[in-house]
Scaffold this motif. Structure first.
Motif, PDB file in Angstrom:
ATOM      1  N   GLU A  28      32.668  39.108  35.706  1.00  0.00           N
ATOM      2  CA  GLU A  28      33.064  39.520  34.350  1.00  0.00           C
ATOM      3  C   GLU A  28      31.905  39.453  33.366  1.00  0.00           C
ATOM      4  N   HIS A  46      41.619  42.554  35.873  1.00  0.00           N
ATOM      5  CA  HIS A  46      41.197  41.154  36.014  1.00  0.00           C
ATOM      6  C   HIS A  46      39.888  40.903  35.258  1.00  0.00           C
ATOM      7  N   GLU A  47      38.867  41.705  35.558  1.00  0.00           N
ATOM      8  CA  GLU A  47      37.543  41.452  34.958  1.00  0.00           C
ATOM      9  C   GLU A  47      37.566  41.650  33.440  1.00  0.00           C
ATOM     10  N   HIS A  66      39.071  38.751  31.602  1.00  0.00           N
ATOM     11  CA  HIS A  66      38.078  37.686  31.448  1.00  0.00           C
ATOM     12  C   HIS A  66      37.261  37.835  30.154  1.00  0.00           C
ATOM     13  N   GLU A 102      40.238  31.866  35.794  1.00  0.00           N
ATOM     14  CA  GLU A 102      40.758  32.634  36.932  1.00  0.00           C
ATOM     15  C   GLU A 102      42.286  32.700  36.965  1.00  0.00           C
ATOM     16  N   ALA A 112      43.050  35.404  34.342  1.00  0.00           N
ATOM     17  CA  ALA A 112      42.684  36.762  34.774  1.00  0.00           C
ATOM     18  C   ALA A 112      43.597  37.225  35.909  1.00  0.00           C
ATOM     19  N   TYR A 169      42.964  30.644  41.400  1.00  0.00           N
ATOM     20  CA  TYR A 169      43.384  31.964  40.931  1.00  0.00           C
ATOM     21  C   TYR A 169      44.920  32.070  40.898  1.00  0.00           C
TER      22      TYR A 169
HETATM   23 ZN    ZN Z   1      38.001  36.208  37.916  1.00  0.00          ZN
END
Ligand code: ZN
Ligand code: ARG
Length: 464
Positions: A301, A320-321, A324, A343, A346, A397
């Protein structure tokens, strides 16, 4: 940069000047002592350094893909947080040829990953100083401790893929390599003509070419953790513009991924605008992404410009990225054991994206994971305490994301999304801890949520 301390520091500096400054000479030579070789993260004892706080990095990097040689000059603006007789910078490999402090030559010793700088006169507590390091060599990437691949400055066929989480910034520039010391960055990157240099933030002026080499200038004007800095180099096809919501958007792909360019550009725009409605205003001045032809096996990210290592990213990983950018980049952890704040958030964003798109709901995804048997490894790894030798464990995660969903079910959608937006706004550009998140959740919900967080984050067994 620790902005909350700055006002106090200025006030204290004034008081000390009025109270005890001698007429001449350094103010505190008698008390001066070396800055600690680590910033105080018990799990990463030599990462970062004590005794000073960086406000700005000015990185000048000259790189030649054919020889893999990097010539660098790093100028750091910092403020002392104690009287300093010497201080350390983190730097792995590479040869240092010269160090100055406030323009005067300083002594230096480079052992292992620590560069110790001894200025000719001690630096008084709270004084601002500038350190300039000239260095060169062939960067050596670091190895992930759980064998999740390499990180840091990684040479590619046509340039470099630079992804430094958790502590690989030191493989390409000297600094205070720990997320608790954020700073702004300027990049001046020179490469052979035909190679493009991509760094964080936005370009300053047009690239200039002289004698077959091109210089690119980039500036990230918002505070950034060292691991999020990148200088990804190579041949790239670019698409630039703005998202429909008005955020500057830059997508770049290695020619081997040229068919991925439009989708990367469009999906990054759509995701950036959507997260702005869910998490609050986008924290930075540009968005986008970079696909390089280098099989890193992961994405990172990198602030304003996530990088994808050798694959055509789907909407899930882009979601996801870019999540972040709020959780990890704008709000940055103060110590690595709190990595679920990056995590888990995200990963939960991936579930929210799925729900938004009319695919599986977050609740259905949660239920699938929750039905995993009691002996699934996820249940024995408490995500609230990420382990230094296995930082990026699946539990950090997924069980991190499950923690947020359990919280959402407990407090209801209205409170949950208000909490997430309040969290992002209250700590924008700052550093955060798990305790601060738990406190805010309790405050906004008016409930005792400690049993919930304890079961989901800290117990080595499946929560009920
Ligand atoms: Zn991540
Ligand atoms: N933060 C990245 C992500 O979740 C993962 C980085 C993995 N780093 C590593 N050295 N293996 O997108």
């Amino acid at each position: 940069m620790r902005s909350n301390r700055r006002g106090m520091a200025v006030a204290a500096a004034l008081i000390s000047v009025l109270a005890c400054a001698p007429a001449d000479g350094p103010a505190f030579p008698a008390d001066a002592r070396p800055g600690a070789p680590g910033i105080g993260d018990a799990d990463f004892p030599t990462d970062g350094n004590g005794g000073y706080d960086v406000s700005h990095y000015d990185l000048t990097v000259d790189y030649t893909p054919a020889t893999k040689r990097l010539d660098g000059v790093t100028t750091i603006r910092a403020a002392a947080t104690q009287d300093l007789s010497s201080f350390n910078l983190d730097l792995a490999g590479l040869d240092v040829s010269d160090v100055t402090v406030d323009g005067s030559p300083a002594k230096f010793a480079h052992k292992g990953d620590e560069l110790t700088v001894t200025p000719t006169t001690a630096i008084g507590d709270m004084s601002r100083f500038t350190v300039k390091v000239t260095y060169s060599g062939v960067p050596t990437p670091a190895r992930d401790r759980a064998n999740l691949g390499s990180y840091g400055f990684m040479a590619t066929a046509d340039g470099a893929f630079v992804a430094s989480e958790p502590d690989g910034a030191k493989t390409w520039f000297p600094g205070n390599d720990h997320p608790s010391d954020k700073a702004t960055f300027d990049f001046t990157i020179t490469v052979p003509a035909g190679v493009t240099a991509l760094a964080n933030g936005e370009q300053v002026g047009q690239p200039t070419t002289d004698g077959g080499r091109t210089t690119f200038r980039w500036r990230e004007r918002h505070p950034m953790a060292t691991y999020l800095a990148t200088a990804t180099l190579g041949r790239f096809e670019l698409r630039q513009g703005r998202t429909p919501g008005g955020v500057v958007n830059l997508a770049a792909v290695d020619p081997a991924f040229k068919n991925a360019l439009d989708k990367l550009y469009q999906t990054s725009a759509e995701v950036t605008d959507y997260w702005s409605t869910v998490f609050g205003p986008y924290p930075f001045s540009s968005t986008g992404g970079v696909v390089d032809n280098y099989a890193a096996g992961y994405a990172l990210e990198t602030q304003t410009k996530p990088i994808y290592g050798g694959f055509d990213p789907d909407a899930t990983i882009i979601a996801h990225e870019l999540a972040h950018q709020w959780f990890g980049d704008s709000l940055t952890i103060s110590r690595w054991k709190d990595l679920w704040l990056n995590e888990g958030f995200a990963t939960y964003a991936e579930w929210l994206w799925s729900e938004h798109k009319g695919a599986k709901t977050a609740d259905a995804i949660f239920d699938d994971y929750h039905s995993r048997p009691a002996d699934d490894p996820m249940w024995s790894y408490p995500p609230g305490q990420a382990r230094p030798h296995d930082l990026f464990n699946h539990s950090v995660y997924v069980r991190g994301a499950m923690t947020l969903h359990a919280l959402r079910k407990a407090v209801g959608d209205e409170t949950f999304f208000r909490l997430i937006r309040t969290w992002a706004a209250a700590h924008r550009y700052g550093n955060v801890t798990t305790e601060q998140f738990v406190d805010l959740a309790q405050q906004l919900s008016g409930r005792d949520l400690r049993p919930l967080f304890d079961a989901w984050l800290f117990q080595p067994r499946r929560p009920a």
